[in-house]
Design a protein around this motif. Structure first.
Motif, PDB file in Angstrom:
ATOM      1  N   GLU A  17       0.860  -1.260   0.127  1.00 57.09           N
ATOM      2  CA  GLU A  17      -0.088  -0.079   0.060  1.00 57.09           C
ATOM      3  C   GLU A  17       0.964   1.266  -0.020  1.00 57.09           C
ATOM      4  N   CYS A  18       2.071   1.011   0.282  1.00 59.95           N
ATOM      5  CA  CYS A  18       3.119   2.165   0.284  1.00 59.95           C
ATOM      6  C   CYS A  18       3.256   2.858  -1.059  1.00 59.95           C
ATOM      7  N   PRO A  19       3.541   4.149  -1.291  1.00 59.56           N
ATOM      8  CA  PRO A  19       3.968   4.599  -2.615  1.00 59.56           C
ATOM      9  C   PRO A  19       5.373   3.906  -2.960  1.00 59.56           C
ATOM     10  N   ASN A  20       5.542   3.734  -4.355  1.00 61.01           N
ATOM     11  CA  ASN A  20       6.633   3.184  -4.969  1.00 61.01           C
ATOM     12  C   ASN A  20       8.149   3.631  -4.461  1.00 61.01           C
ATOM     13  N   ARG A  21       8.248   5.115  -4.670  1.00 63.48           N
ATOM     14  CA  ARG A  21       9.393   5.730  -4.282  1.00 63.48           C
ATOM     15  C   ARG A  21       9.811   5.643  -3.185  1.00 63.48           C
ATOM     16  N   PRO A  22       9.004   5.832  -1.890  1.00 63.54           N
ATOM     17  CA  PRO A  22       9.631   5.763  -0.521  1.00 63.54           C
ATOM     18  C   PRO A  22       9.874   4.264  -0.224  1.00 63.54           C
ATOM     19  N   ARG A  23       9.082   3.467  -0.994  1.00 63.87           N
ATOM     20  CA  ARG A  23       9.368   1.878  -0.568  1.00 63.87           C
ATOM     21  C   ARG A  23      10.483   1.422  -0.938  1.00 63.87           C
ATOM     22  N   ALA A  24      11.150   1.814  -2.410  1.00 61.14           N
ATOM     23  CA  ALA A  24      12.154   1.450  -2.732  1.00 61.14           C
ATOM     24  C   ALA A  24      13.435   2.171  -2.209  1.00 61.14           C
ATOM     25  N   LEU A  25      13.338   3.308  -1.983  1.00 59.80           N
ATOM     26  CA  LEU A  25      14.393   4.111  -1.283  1.00 59.80           C
ATOM     27  C   LEU A  25      14.679   3.704   0.105  1.00 59.80           C
ATOM     28  N   ALA A  26      13.667   3.152   0.754  1.00 62.34           N
ATOM     29  CA  ALA A  26      13.918   2.731   1.990  1.00 62.34           C
ATOM     30  C   ALA A  26      14.321   1.437   2.088  1.00 62.34           C
ATOM     31  N   LEU A  27      14.098   0.752   1.061  1.00 65.27           N
ATOM     32  CA  LEU A  27      14.619  -0.792   1.114  1.00 65.27           C
ATOM     33  C   LEU A  27      16.272  -0.549   0.557  1.00 65.27           C
ATOM     34  N   ALA A  28      16.495   0.306  -0.152  1.00 63.33           N
ATOM     35  CA  ALA A  28      17.723   0.862  -0.670  1.00 63.33           C
ATOM     36  C   ALA A  28      18.654   1.111   0.540  1.00 63.33           C
ATOM     37  N   GLY A  29      18.265   2.095   1.159  1.00 61.97           N
ATOM     38  CA  GLY A  29      18.793   2.572   2.235  1.00 61.97           C
ATOM     39  C   GLY A  29      19.109   1.621   3.454  1.00 61.97           C
ATOM     40  N   LEU A  30      18.097   0.613   3.524  1.00 59.43           N
ATOM     41  CA  LEU A  30      18.387  -0.489   4.808  1.00 59.43           C
ATOM     42  C   LEU A  30      19.397  -1.384   4.345  1.00 59.43           C
ATOM     43  N   ILE A  31      19.499  -1.841   3.086  1.00 63.82           N
ATOM     44  CA  ILE A  31      20.346  -2.805   2.379  1.00 63.82           C
ATOM     45  C   ILE A  31      21.647  -2.122   2.482  1.00 63.82           C
ATOM     46  N   LEU A  32      21.770  -0.876   2.254  1.00 64.29           N
ATOM     47  CA  LEU A  32      23.232  -0.120   2.138  1.00 64.29           C
ATOM     48  C   LEU A  32      23.589  -0.210   3.781  1.00 64.29           C
ATOM     49  N   LEU A  33      22.889   0.242   4.678  1.00 59.74           N
ATOM     50  CA  LEU A  33      22.913   0.037   6.211  1.00 59.74           C
ATOM     51  C   LEU A  33      23.555  -1.270   6.682  1.00 59.74           C
ATOM     52  N   VAL A  34      22.904  -2.488   6.213  1.00 62.18           N
ATOM     53  CA  VAL A  34      23.137  -3.405   6.571  1.00 62.18           C
ATOM     54  C   VAL A  34      24.633  -3.977   5.937  1.00 62.18           C
ATOM     55  N   ALA A  35      24.658  -3.687   4.702  1.00 61.01           N
ATOM     56  CA  ALA A  35      26.009  -4.034   4.202  1.00 61.01           C
ATOM     57  C   ALA A  35      27.156  -3.283   4.740  1.00 61.01           C
ATOM     58  N   GLY A  36      27.183  -1.985   4.941  1.00 59.13           N
ATOM     59  CA  GLY A  36      28.296  -1.368   5.471  1.00 59.13           C
ATOM     60  C   GLY A  36      28.391  -1.656   6.910  1.00 59.13           C
ATOM     61  N   LEU A  37      27.611  -2.322   7.694  1.00 55.14           N
ATOM     62  CA  LEU A  37      27.826  -2.814   8.790  1.00 55.14           C
ATOM     63  C   LEU A  37      28.575  -4.192   8.799  1.00 55.14           C
ATOM     64  N   PRO A  54      31.478  -2.194  16.126  1.00 57.91           N
ATOM     65  CA  PRO A  54      30.661  -1.999  17.442  1.00 57.91           C
ATOM     66  C   PRO A  54      30.367  -3.705  17.968  1.00 57.91           C
ATOM     67  N   SER A  55      30.525  -3.588  19.252  1.00 56.80           N
ATOM     68  CA  SER A  55      30.131  -4.670  20.006  1.00 56.80           C
ATOM     69  C   SER A  55      28.839  -5.167  19.893  1.00 56.80           C
ATOM     70  N   PRO A  56      28.274  -6.479  19.858  1.00 62.22           N
ATOM     71  CA  PRO A  56      27.094  -6.962  19.637  1.00 62.22           C
ATOM     72  C   PRO A  56      25.909  -6.019  20.517  1.00 62.22           C
ATOM     73  N   LEU A  57      26.327  -5.670  21.791  1.00 61.78           N
ATOM     74  CA  LEU A  57      25.508  -4.952  22.702  1.00 61.78           C
ATOM     75  C   LEU A  57      25.347  -3.461  21.991  1.00 61.78           C
ATOM     76  N   ALA A  58      26.295  -3.072  21.501  1.00 59.73           N
ATOM     77  CA  ALA A  58      26.048  -1.596  21.158  1.00 59.73           C
ATOM     78  C   ALA A  58      25.248  -1.669  19.924  1.00 59.73           C
ATOM     79  N   VAL A  59      25.290  -2.630  18.931  1.00 63.24           N
ATOM     80  CA  VAL A  59      24.698  -2.957  17.874  1.00 63.24           C
ATOM     81  C   VAL A  59      23.019  -3.026  18.125  1.00 63.24           C
TER      82      VAL A  59
END
Length: 622
Positions: free
Chosen positions: A161-181, A193-198
């Motif tokens: 039900e979300c608009p396409n643009r924020p849905r795609a941008l949010a997914l891309a941002g989360l993938i980049l965040l996880v990949a960076g970590l 960072p330690s597991p507790l900090a994460v």
């Protein structure tokens, strides 16, 4: 008139399918709650009437509770009823909010998928295992698979039900965040960072983004386990199931069902009307009735959501009709809910007794005098602040005083069942709650004639959904409590608190922990805060010489103050939603009531006999 664009066939198909799935999940949850109710009542009847206890009753009831938690939790997700903090999210621009909300839905989807996958993985390790009474162990695991799968589909539907643009941008941002970590962990492990900090960072980001607390807790636990790398991720599902696999927790859905039944069957309206007649037309009369109503309903439903809804939906409109400030009414409603945290059978008392191994009956007894003290303080505050206000006129309803008194006596029979049954030793708190449900339904159907079969079915669906939301929070909290224990956070926190209290003794420790608990009560909903901090702090409090019942009540009240404190307190958002008042308008009125509740808390903390006298007289303290 602006024409609306009809939904595409694909959207209509998805919406129809999700609606059918939602109805199915709600039906499963409601039938599970009904089956659990029957099993518990039959267990009591067989034990006392036929002198032949149902040996399998406890295990079946606990298995049904696990099914209720995850199917009810899924139904709550379908209805978007899981609670999260919206204060920061509401400050964003429309585009920014859409992006963050989409990211939150991706997080929910990922957590639901992880729950499904790791629950299935856990079930494979339990193949062939049986319980002490011969039931397959997987009967306690498959409900997580079912509930997780349903949550995944509902989250996917919300994403659709979300608009396409924020849905795609949010997914891309989360993938980049996880990949960076992950890259940080691989290429710079010494600086990662330690597991507790994460865990803490993931949880904080989720809270700030409005992700429901249950899913934020789950993500934090999953992030810890993934970055730690030494614990199988299937432990996540194991701990989620273990968090609610306890007969004591069955009292939660039963008390919720009792409270909602009283709201639907006309008991709540009659009791509040009787209180209004008794208080009469005087300055602050509606405020006094609000406090007294919360005292009564908290002693029946056990659920703050049910209490605030039952009282607020009657009292706030009455204040509007009397030209009184509804914002002040909402603030008083929230403060009364803080007071009601210590009135048995409060669900938070049951949870604290369960996780901290404290007598639930002792906590019930310990909360009565503090509740009376706080209620008297609130009523005194209302009388002082409303001394120059115009009295609200009584509204005619067509019911005579005699009818109201009789219906009030019948309604208060629920309280007699709860306290009489528990104190007599006839049944446990859970079993007493089950009989209270049948009493409330029978009164509504046979005496007040306001409960039809359709209303009863709707009542079970609503109670199962609300209970599932609460129980899923309990399950999620257990996953975080487990990883904190693995990381030896309890020991570290104990050393810190002892160091902070060095030289000042137990009373400095008490003040430090009150401040800590108020902050944590604001950041977390009551159940997860109690599950995480109750077992951590109570052993330290005992080292300082505080009785567990005394400290437990102080802990619950402190959490309650945080829960209803702006700008983060989730309980305050519930009160504002019930009263239809923006939270910004309640900030000033609630400040005076919070200060009053804080003063009461300090008195309770430094005068232990106010809490312990009644439990000692009733034999809970030797």
């Amino acid at each position: 008139m602006v024409a609306t664009t009809p939904a595409s066939p694909a959207v209509q198909f998805v919406q129809t399918g999700l609606l059918a799935l939602r109805r199915l999940v709600e039906a499963i949850a409601a039938l599970t709650l009904f089956a659990d109710l029957v099993v518990v009542c039959l267990s009591v009847i067989y034990r006392y009437v036929f002198h032949d206890p149902l040996q399998w009753g406890d295990e079946v009831a606990r298995g049904l509770l696990v099914l209720l938690a995850f199917t009810g939790g899924a139904a709550a997700l379908a209805e978007r009823r899981h609670v999260g903090i919206q204060a920061l999210l509401s400050r964003l621009s429309p585009d920014g909010r859409a992006l963050v909300e989409a990211a939150g839905l991706w997080v929910i989807f990922a957590v639901a998928l992880a729950l499904t996958w790791y629950a299935w993985d856990y079930s494979r390790t339990a193949l062939g295992q049986i319980t002490p009474y011969g039931l397959p162990q997987n009967l306690f695991i498959y409900p997580m698979v079912l509930g997780g799968a349903a949550m995944s589909l509902f989250a996917a539907g919300h994403l659709f039900e979300c608009p396409n643009r924020p849905r795609a941008l949010a997914l891309a941002g989360l993938i980049l965040l996880v990949a960076g970590l992950l890259a940080w962990e691989v290429y710079l492990p010494d600086f990662a960072p330690s597991p507790l900090a994460v865990l803490l960072i993931a949880f904080a980001l989720c809270l700030a983004g409005g992700v429901p607390i249950a899913f934020a807790l789950c993500l934090g636990a999953l992030a810890f386990l993934a970055t730690d790398g030494t614990i199988p991720l299937a432990v996540f599902a194991q701990q989620a199931a273990a968090g609610i696999d306890n007969f004591v927790l069955l009292a939660i859905p039963f008390f919720v069902l009792t409270g909602l039944a009283m709201e639907v069957n006309g008991m709540s309206v009659r009791l509040i009307e009787l209180l209004r007649r008794m208080v009469g037309e005087r300055p602050g009369g509606l405020g006094i009735v609000t406090v007294l109503s919360m005292v009564l309903f908290s002693g029946i439903s056990g659920s703050k959501l049910a209490d605030v809804t039952a009282v607020g939906t009657v009292m706030i409109p009455a204040m509007r009709r009397s030209n009184q400030d509804p914002a002040d009414g909402v603030a008083l409603l929230a403060a009364s809910a803080i007071m009601a945290e210590t009135i048995p059978p409060c669900i938070n008392m049951i949870i604290l007794g369960y996780v901290a191994n404290i007598s639930i009956g002792g906590l019930f007894a310990a909360g009565l005098v503090p509740a009376a003290f706080m209620a008297a303080a609130l009523i005194g505050g209302v009388l002082v602040m409303s001394s120059k206000a115009k009295p609200a006129p009584l509204e005619p309803t067509g019911r005579t005083l005699r009818q109201l008194v009789w219906s009030g006596i019948v309604s208060l029979g629920v309280i007699v069942i709860i306290f009489g049954g528990y104190r007599s030793g006839f049944a446990t708190a859970t079993e007493v709650a089950a009989f209270a449900v049948f009493y409330a339904i029978a009164v509504g159907a046979l005496m007040f004639r306001e409960l039809t079969l359709a209303k009863i079915a709707h009542l079970f669906v609503g109670a199962a959904t609300l209970s599932g939301m609460i129980l899923f929070v309990v399950a999620a909290s257990q996953t975080v409590a487990f990883v904190l224990t693995i990381d030896q956070v309890p020991q570290g926190l104990a050393h810190v608190l002892i160091a902070l209290s060095h030289g000042g003794g137990g009373w400095v420790f008490m003040l430090v922990t009150i401040a800590l608990l108020i902050v944590m009560g604001a950041a977390l909903e009551g159940a997860p805060a109690l599950i995480i901090f109750g077992p951590l702090l109570l052993p330290v409090a005992q080292k300082f010489g505080f009785d567990p019942l005394h400290y437990g009540i102080v802990l619950i009240v402190a959490m309650g103050i945080g829960l209803f404190a702006p700008p983060l307190g989730l309980g305050l958002y519930t009160s504002c939603a019930v009263g239809g008042v923006p939270i910004e308008q309640t900030a000033r009125p609630i400040a005076k009531y919070l200060l009053l509740m804080l003063a009461c808390l300090l008195v309770l903390a430094f005068v232990p006999d106010m809490t312990l006298a009644l439990p000692r007289a009733m034999g809970f303290i030797k």
